[in-house]
Design a protein around this motif. Sequence first.
Motif, PDB file in Angstrom:
ATOM      1  N   VAL A 112      -4.963 -19.926  -2.021  1.00 14.69           N
ATOM      2  CA  VAL A 112      -4.263 -18.727  -1.558  1.00 14.69           C
ATOM      3  C   VAL A 112      -4.912 -17.443  -2.095  1.00 14.69           C
ATOM      4  CG1 VAL A 112      -2.030 -17.539  -1.539  1.00 14.69           C
ATOM      5  CG2 VAL A 112      -2.095 -20.040  -1.595  1.00 14.69           C
ATOM      6  N   THR A 113      -5.045 -16.455  -1.193  1.00 11.08           N
ATOM      7  CA  THR A 113      -5.473 -15.117  -1.604  1.00 11.08           C
ATOM      8  C   THR A 113      -4.285 -14.174  -1.449  1.00 11.08           C
ATOM      9  OG1 THR A 113      -7.747 -15.472  -0.963  1.00 11.08           O
ATOM     10  CG2 THR A 113      -7.008 -13.187  -1.001  1.00 11.08           C
ATOM     11  N   VAL A 114      -4.044 -13.333  -2.467  1.00  8.85           N
ATOM     12  CA  VAL A 114      -2.948 -12.368  -2.343  1.00  8.85           C
ATOM     13  C   VAL A 114      -3.540 -10.965  -2.276  1.00  8.85           C
ATOM     14  CG1 VAL A 114      -0.726 -11.597  -3.252  1.00  8.85           C
ATOM     15  CG2 VAL A 114      -1.520 -13.917  -3.752  1.00  8.85           C
ATOM     16  N   LEU A 115      -3.219 -10.257  -1.186  1.00 11.81           N
ATOM     17  CA  LEU A 115      -3.779  -8.933  -0.948  1.00 11.81           C
ATOM     18  C   LEU A 115      -2.667  -7.877  -0.984  1.00 11.81           C
ATOM     19  CD1 LEU A 115      -6.168  -7.100   0.032  1.00 11.81           C
ATOM     20  CD2 LEU A 115      -5.541  -7.753   2.360  1.00 11.81           C
ATOM     21  N   GLY A 116      -2.740  -7.009  -1.977  1.00  9.41           N
ATOM     22  CA  GLY A 116      -1.742  -5.941  -2.073  1.00  9.41           C
ATOM     23  C   GLY A 116      -2.185  -4.709  -1.310  1.00  9.41           C
ATOM     24  N   GLY A 174       1.870   2.511   0.995  1.00  8.62           N
ATOM     25  CA  GLY A 174       3.332   2.396   0.991  1.00  8.62           C
ATOM     26  C   GLY A 174       3.828   1.317   0.044  1.00  8.62           C
ATOM     27  N   SER A 175       3.287   0.126   0.184  1.00 14.83           N
ATOM     28  CA  SER A 175       3.801  -1.031  -0.572  1.00 14.83           C
ATOM     29  C   SER A 175       3.721  -0.821  -2.076  1.00 14.83           C
ATOM     30  CB  SER A 175       3.023  -2.287  -0.192  1.00 14.83           C
ATOM     31  OG  SER A 175       3.007  -2.445   1.196  1.00 14.83           O
ATOM     32  N   GLY A 176       2.588  -0.269  -2.530  1.00 14.15           N
ATOM     33  CA  GLY A 176       2.412  -0.036  -3.963  1.00 14.15           C
ATOM     34  C   GLY A 176       3.385   1.006  -4.464  1.00 14.15           C
ATOM     35  N   ARG A 177       3.526   2.062  -3.673  1.00 16.52           N
ATOM     36  CA  ARG A 177       4.416   3.165  -4.030  1.00 16.52           C
ATOM     37  C   ARG A 177       5.881   2.688  -4.109  1.00 16.52           C
ATOM     38  NH1 ARG A 177       4.005   7.789  -6.770  1.00 16.52           N
ATOM     39  NH2 ARG A 177       6.135   8.531  -6.628  1.00 16.52           N
ATOM     40  N   CYS A 178       6.240   1.798  -3.212  1.00 13.29           N
ATOM     41  CA  CYS A 178       7.606   1.249  -3.217  1.00 13.29           C
ATOM     42  C   CYS A 178       7.777   0.220  -4.334  1.00 13.29           C
ATOM     43  CB  CYS A 178       7.910   0.496  -1.929  1.00 13.29           C
ATOM     44  SG  CYS A 178       7.934   1.457  -0.460  1.00 13.29           S
ATOM     45  N   MET A 179       6.706  -0.159  -4.979  1.00  8.25           N
ATOM     46  CA  MET A 179       6.707  -1.238  -5.976  1.00  8.25           C
ATOM     47  C   MET A 179       7.188  -2.544  -5.336  1.00  8.25           C
ATOM     48  SD  MET A 179       7.413   0.674  -9.536  1.00  8.25           S
ATOM     49  CE  MET A 179       9.113   1.072  -9.407  1.00  8.25           C
ATOM     50  N   GLN A 180       6.745  -2.735  -4.083  1.00  9.98           N
ATOM     51  CA  GLN A 180       7.118  -3.941  -3.347  1.00  9.98           C
ATOM     52  C   GLN A 180       5.885  -4.729  -2.925  1.00  9.98           C
ATOM     53  OE1 GLN A 180      10.559  -4.813  -2.445  1.00  9.98           O
ATOM     54  NE2 GLN A 180      10.785  -3.348  -4.113  1.00  9.98           N
ATOM     55  N   GLY A 181       4.690  -4.162  -3.176  1.00 13.71           N
ATOM     56  CA  GLY A 181       3.528  -4.909  -2.686  1.00 13.71           C
ATOM     57  C   GLY A 181       2.201  -4.327  -3.136  1.00 13.71           C
ATOM     58  N   GLY A 182       2.196  -3.712  -4.300  1.00  9.41           N
ATOM     59  CA  GLY A 182       0.935  -3.231  -4.865  1.00  9.41           C
ATOM     60  C   GLY A 182       0.279  -4.354  -5.659  1.00  9.41           C
ATOM     61  N   LEU A 183      -0.717  -3.995  -6.443  1.00  4.88           N
ATOM     62  CA  LEU A 183      -1.445  -5.003  -7.208  1.00  4.88           C
ATOM     63  C   LEU A 183      -0.526  -5.743  -8.188  1.00  4.88           C
ATOM     64  CD1 LEU A 183      -4.226  -6.233  -7.628  1.00  4.88           C
ATOM     65  CD2 LEU A 183      -4.676  -4.507  -9.389  1.00  4.88           C
ATOM     66  N   ARG A 184       0.406  -4.970  -8.786  1.00  6.24           N
ATOM     67  CA  ARG A 184       1.300  -5.581  -9.766  1.00  6.24           C
ATOM     68  C   ARG A 184       2.129  -6.716  -9.138  1.00  6.24           C
ATOM     69  NH1 ARG A 184       6.406  -2.872 -12.658  1.00  6.24           N
ATOM     70  NH2 ARG A 184       7.175  -3.473 -10.606  1.00  6.24           N
ATOM     71  N   GLU A 185       2.712  -6.422  -7.964  1.00  2.29           N
ATOM     72  CA  GLU A 185       3.523  -7.449  -7.303  1.00  2.29           C
ATOM     73  C   GLU A 185       2.637  -8.592  -6.807  1.00  2.29           C
ATOM     74  OE1 GLU A 185       3.805  -4.090  -6.432  1.00  2.29           O
ATOM     75  OE2 GLU A 185       5.425  -3.894  -7.893  1.00  2.29           O
ATOM     76  N   ALA A 186       1.412  -8.239  -6.399  1.00  5.06           N
ATOM     77  CA  ALA A 186       0.477  -9.276  -5.933  1.00  5.06           C
ATOM     78  C   ALA A 186       0.222 -10.283  -7.065  1.00  5.06           C
ATOM     79  CB  ALA A 186      -0.823  -8.634  -5.469  1.00  5.06           C
ATOM     80  N   LYS A 187       0.064  -9.743  -8.274  1.00  5.69           N
ATOM     81  CA  LYS A 187      -0.179 -10.622  -9.427  1.00  5.69           C
ATOM     82  C   LYS A 187       1.050 -11.471  -9.751  1.00  5.69           C
ATOM     83  CE  LYS A 187      -3.790  -8.002 -11.751  1.00  5.69           C
ATOM     84  NZ  LYS A 187      -4.047  -6.882 -12.677  1.00  5.69           N
ATOM     85  N   LEU A 218      -6.160  -9.186  -5.025  1.00  2.00           N
ATOM     86  CA  LEU A 218      -6.880  -7.914  -4.922  1.00  2.00           C
ATOM     87  C   LEU A 218      -6.139  -6.872  -4.103  1.00  2.00           C
ATOM     88  CD1 LEU A 218      -9.799  -8.171  -2.334  1.00  2.00           C
ATOM     89  CD2 LEU A 218      -7.919  -9.800  -2.456  1.00  2.00           C
ATOM     90  N   THR A 219      -6.599  -5.625  -4.222  1.00  3.30           N
ATOM     91  CA  THR A 219      -6.172  -4.598  -3.264  1.00  3.30           C
ATOM     92  C   THR A 219      -7.406  -3.784  -2.910  1.00  3.30           C
ATOM     93  OG1 THR A 219      -5.756  -2.542  -4.455  1.00  3.30           O
ATOM     94  CG2 THR A 219      -4.084  -4.266  -4.683  1.00  3.30           C
ATOM     95  N   ILE A 220      -7.310  -3.111  -1.773  1.00  2.00           N
ATOM     96  CA  ILE A 220      -8.417  -2.229  -1.363  1.00  2.00           C
ATOM     97  C   ILE A 220      -7.882  -0.817  -1.158  1.00  2.00           C
ATOM     98  CG2 ILE A 220      -9.928  -3.937  -0.314  1.00  2.00           C
ATOM     99  CD1 ILE A 220      -8.567  -3.100   2.411  1.00  2.00           C
ATOM    100  N   GLY A 221      -6.750  -0.506  -1.777  1.00  2.00           N
ATOM    101  CA  GLY A 221      -6.120   0.793  -1.542  1.00  2.00           C
ATOM    102  C   GLY A 221      -5.285   0.688  -0.294  1.00  2.00           C
ATOM    103  N   GLY A 222      -5.738   1.334   0.773  1.00  2.00           N
ATOM    104  CA  GLY A 222      -4.976   1.319   2.028  1.00  2.00           C
ATOM    105  C   GLY A 222      -5.445   0.206   2.934  1.00  2.00           C
ATOM    106  N   THR A 223      -4.539  -0.662   3.307  1.00  2.00           N
ATOM    107  CA  THR A 223      -4.908  -1.834   4.106  1.00  2.00           C
ATOM    108  C   THR A 223      -4.902  -1.531   5.599  1.00  2.00           C
ATOM    109  OG1 THR A 223      -3.751  -3.001   2.354  1.00  2.00           O
ATOM    110  CG2 THR A 223      -4.449  -4.324   4.196  1.00  2.00           C
ATOM    111  N   CYS A 224      -4.389  -0.338   5.954  1.00  4.59           N
ATOM    112  CA  CYS A 224      -4.374  -0.002   7.378  1.00  4.59           C
ATOM    113  C   CYS A 224      -5.647   0.746   7.787  1.00  4.59           C
ATOM    114  CB  CYS A 224      -3.134   0.814   7.712  1.00  4.59           C
ATOM    115  SG  CYS A 224      -2.942   2.258   6.667  1.00  4.59           S
ATOM    116  N   LEU A 225      -6.587   0.885   6.863  1.00  8.27           N
ATOM    117  CA  LEU A 225      -7.832   1.583   7.188  1.00  8.27           C
ATOM    118  C   LEU A 225      -8.871   0.557   7.620  1.00  8.27           C
ATOM    119  CD1 LEU A 225      -7.862   3.952   4.079  1.00  8.27           C
ATOM    120  CD2 LEU A 225      -6.804   4.336   6.291  1.00  8.27           C
ATOM    121  N   ILE A 226      -9.167   0.538   8.897  1.00  6.32           N
ATOM    122  CA  ILE A 226     -10.020  -0.512   9.453  1.00  6.32           C
ATOM    123  C   ILE A 226     -11.380  -0.574   8.760  1.00  6.32           C
ATOM    124  CG2 ILE A 226     -11.305  -1.194  11.537  1.00  6.32           C
ATOM    125  CD1 ILE A 226      -8.813  -0.703  13.130  1.00  6.32           C
ATOM    126  N   GLU A 227     -11.953   0.621   8.489  1.00  5.53           N
ATOM    127  CA  GLU A 227     -13.312   0.581   7.906  1.00  5.53           C
ATOM    128  C   GLU A 227     -13.307  -0.089   6.531  1.00  5.53           C
ATOM    129  OE1 GLU A 227     -11.672   3.429   8.364  1.00  5.53           O
ATOM    130  OE2 GLU A 227     -12.003   4.856   6.732  1.00  5.53           O
TER     131      GLU A 227
END
Lengths: 208, 295
Positions: free
Chosen positions: A22-26, A30-43, A60-69
């Motif tokens: 399994v890979t967990v991607l935060g 939005g998710s990180g800011r809500c404390m519902q899906g940032g790196l901390r919750e991913a861990k 891992l996280t890449i910052g914003g996941t809605c940025l296609i590039e």
Amino acid sequence: MVVVELKPFNEILKLISPYKKVTVLGCEIGSGRCMQGGLREAKEIAQFLENNGKEITEVLTIGGTCLIEKVRKLEFKETDVIISLACGAGTQVVAEETEIPVVTGVSTLFIGADCHREVFYEYCIACGDCIISETAGICPIARCPKSLKNSPCGGAINGMCEVNNDTECVWFTIERKLKKLKQPFRIGEPTFIDFSRSNHPRRFKNEL
Amino acid sequence: MSFSEKINNGKFIITAEVAPPRGTYYQTIIEGIKPLKGYVDGFNVTDNQRSMVRASSIAMSRVLLENGFEPICQFTARDRNRIALQSDLLGAYILGIKNICLMTGDFTTLGDEKGAKPVFDVDSLLMLKIVKTLEEGHLINGKELKGKPSFNVGAVFNPFAGPEKLQIEKLRKKVELGAKFIQTQPVYDIETAKRTHEIIKETGAIPIIGLLPIKSLKMANFIKKLNPKSVPDKFIEKLASAKDPHTYGWEYTLEIAHGIAEFGRGIHFMLVGKTYELAKFIDYLKNESPYNHKF
């Protein structure tokens, strides 16, 4: 920001029951800011899944996941499934850009305002026809359950919304703010909301 | 004299409420209101009130017509978008329904189908605008109608809602957009009735003051919860110590009704049951009371 809510860990475990690695991607927007899906919750999720017999390939996280590039640059280590903690948009981008199965670990709730990371309020329903310049910067389309654009309904009880009695009727909020701003408000000729502007799926093309 | 003739001729109006059946058996409802034939000028047929499913107000209004009662068909914006609203209004008119009463409607989650998608495509002001447009011979998109309706249009006013200034302005707008009569949420004291009557009268519409007889302390507390300022504490105290709260609530309502007959233009009884007693009271108002000349 887009407000999301983390699914119960047991539910996530059930979602990935056919998979081992399994890979967990935060997501840090939005998710990180809500404390519902940032790196901390991913861990935290990774730890839980590991305790329940899963093999964690990567967290891992890449910052914003809605940025296609950004998503296109991602190279996942060998994994059976990706758990995305981004909002519905971010998760779909990931799903589109990879051949690996993607499941979501959150439910996307709304576009909201962040009050000290404690409470999040829905402020916008993206109706596509913004009128808040006339209503003291407060949106009755999003903040009235009936989306009443022209005037309040007759249901407010002691200034509170008939639907959510712990919420002030937005028209009271608007009236108070307008008074403070010394801006007159008159109920003019009632106008329809143009819902054709919010028919989904929508597209916006930047002409720059 | 029909309901709309009474409105136009300055007569005192008495309306009552009737809910369509939860099911298909409407005969008992018709039987139930028979004692009021000739006493009540119009029956408000509710439109899935409190967001709970009942048979359609249009169908029930038609049944009323067929049984010699004059319906006032209620339309809410909760379950219909602008397409359905225009269609239903035209349909109602084809079925002979001339009196309509328009309102935004209670929210879906207050009823028993909490998961339903609420529509609220339009509000009560836009509903009035839609009716006006249809009466001018057009759909709201400008397309011409083959035959246009002509309704006797009413709307509603809640004297306990706010913000007060906006509510009154909205009321004015409703009248501007064609509401001829305004029915109100139930009031429980004569001062509120008088004040509400004045507010509506000033807009040029006919005020029809709502009265809902309270049957028990439980019901009083429920209404108070809906509208904390509506039920006076004194009334609740007396109701609590009354030997027969049902009768006391009824007599209290009749007292207010009698007071309204003195200065008002109309009463809307939102009652269930007590039809014989209501008929008797209306008979008294019309024939023996000092205000009988108004009817």
